[in-house]
Scaffold this motif. Structure first.
Motif, short mmCIF file in Angstrom:
data_model
loop_
_atom_site.label_atom_id
_atom_site.label_comp_id
_atom_site.label_asym_id
_atom_site.label_seq_id
_atom_site.Cartn_x
_atom_site.Cartn_y
_atom_site.Cartn_z
N VAL A 66 -14.53 13.14 -3.51
CA VAL A 66 -14.27 12.53 -4.80
C VAL A 66 -15.44 12.85 -5.74
O VAL A 66 -16.59 12.57 -5.42
CB VAL A 66 -14.14 10.99 -4.65
N PRO A 67 -15.15 13.48 -6.88
CA PRO A 67 -16.22 13.79 -7.82
C PRO A 67 -16.93 12.51 -8.27
O PRO A 67 -16.27 11.48 -8.46
CB PRO A 67 -15.49 14.44 -9.00
N ARG A 68 -18.24 12.57 -8.41
CA ARG A 68 -19.05 11.42 -8.81
C ARG A 68 -18.45 10.62 -9.96
O ARG A 68 -18.35 9.41 -9.90
CB ARG A 68 -20.44 11.87 -9.27
N GLY A 69 -18.07 11.35 -10.99
CA GLY A 69 -17.57 10.71 -12.20
C GLY A 69 -16.24 9.98 -12.01
O GLY A 69 -15.83 9.20 -12.87
N LEU A 70 -15.59 10.25 -10.88
CA LEU A 70 -14.29 9.61 -10.63
C LEU A 70 -14.35 8.52 -9.57
O LEU A 70 -13.34 7.89 -9.27
CB LEU A 70 -13.27 10.66 -10.19
N GLU A 71 -15.55 8.31 -9.00
CA GLU A 71 -15.64 7.40 -7.85
C GLU A 71 -15.09 6.00 -8.15
O GLU A 71 -14.29 5.48 -7.37
CB GLU A 71 -17.09 7.31 -7.35
N GLN A 73 -13.11 5.02 -10.48
CA GLN A 73 -11.68 5.13 -10.78
C GLN A 73 -10.86 5.26 -9.49
O GLN A 73 -9.85 4.58 -9.31
CB GLN A 73 -11.49 6.39 -11.65
N VAL A 74 -11.30 6.13 -8.61
CA VAL A 74 -10.56 6.37 -7.37
C VAL A 74 -10.58 5.13 -6.47
O VAL A 74 -9.57 4.78 -5.86
CB VAL A 74 -11.10 7.62 -6.63
N TRP A 77 -7.91 2.97 -7.78
CA TRP A 77 -6.58 3.47 -7.42
C TRP A 77 -6.22 3.12 -5.99
O TRP A 77 -5.10 2.74 -5.69
CB TRP A 77 -6.50 4.99 -7.59
#
Ligand code: ZN
Length: 109
Positions: A66-71, A73-74, A77
């Motif tokens: 998971v890309p850092r910037g999306l952690e 957010q993910v 989800w």
């Protein structure tokens, strides 16, 4: 057959999650690793930590970092996805209860 408060709440939460929330099935794992560069701090000290999302599809495991910037957010989800199915389960339980109630009513005649 009436709707219990639990069923009503479960249904409303399911509807809300389906309509508005990001949903993703998978398990989050924190992995530590060494990158392999001999001069990197990870060679002797603290390793690199990354967040992985793992899922099994048709029995085959699949994984992404998971890309850092999306952690954040993910994580949300994944939580939403679990909440969705927990609430579907609440609705299902309410229907199991309806069968049991029907049976009990028949016994009483
Ligand atoms: Zn490193």
């Amino acid at each position: 057959m009436g709707m219990s408060a639990a069923e009503r709440q479960g249904r409303s939460r399911v509807a809300q999650l389906i309509q508005q929330a990001g949903l993703i099935r998978g398990t989050l794992l924190l992995r530590e690793r060494r990158c392999g560069k001999p001069t990197c701090h990870c060679a002797t000290g603290e390793r690199h930590v990354s967040l992985h999302l793992q899922v099994s599809r048709g029995g085959k495991p699949k994984q992404v970092i998971v890309p850092r910037g999306l952690e954040a957010q993910v994580r949300e989800w994944v939580t939403n996805y679990q909440a969705l199915w927990e609430n579907v389960e609440v609705v299902s339980d309410a229907h199991w209860a309806k069968i049991a109630a029907d049976k009990a009513a028949r016994k009483r005649g």
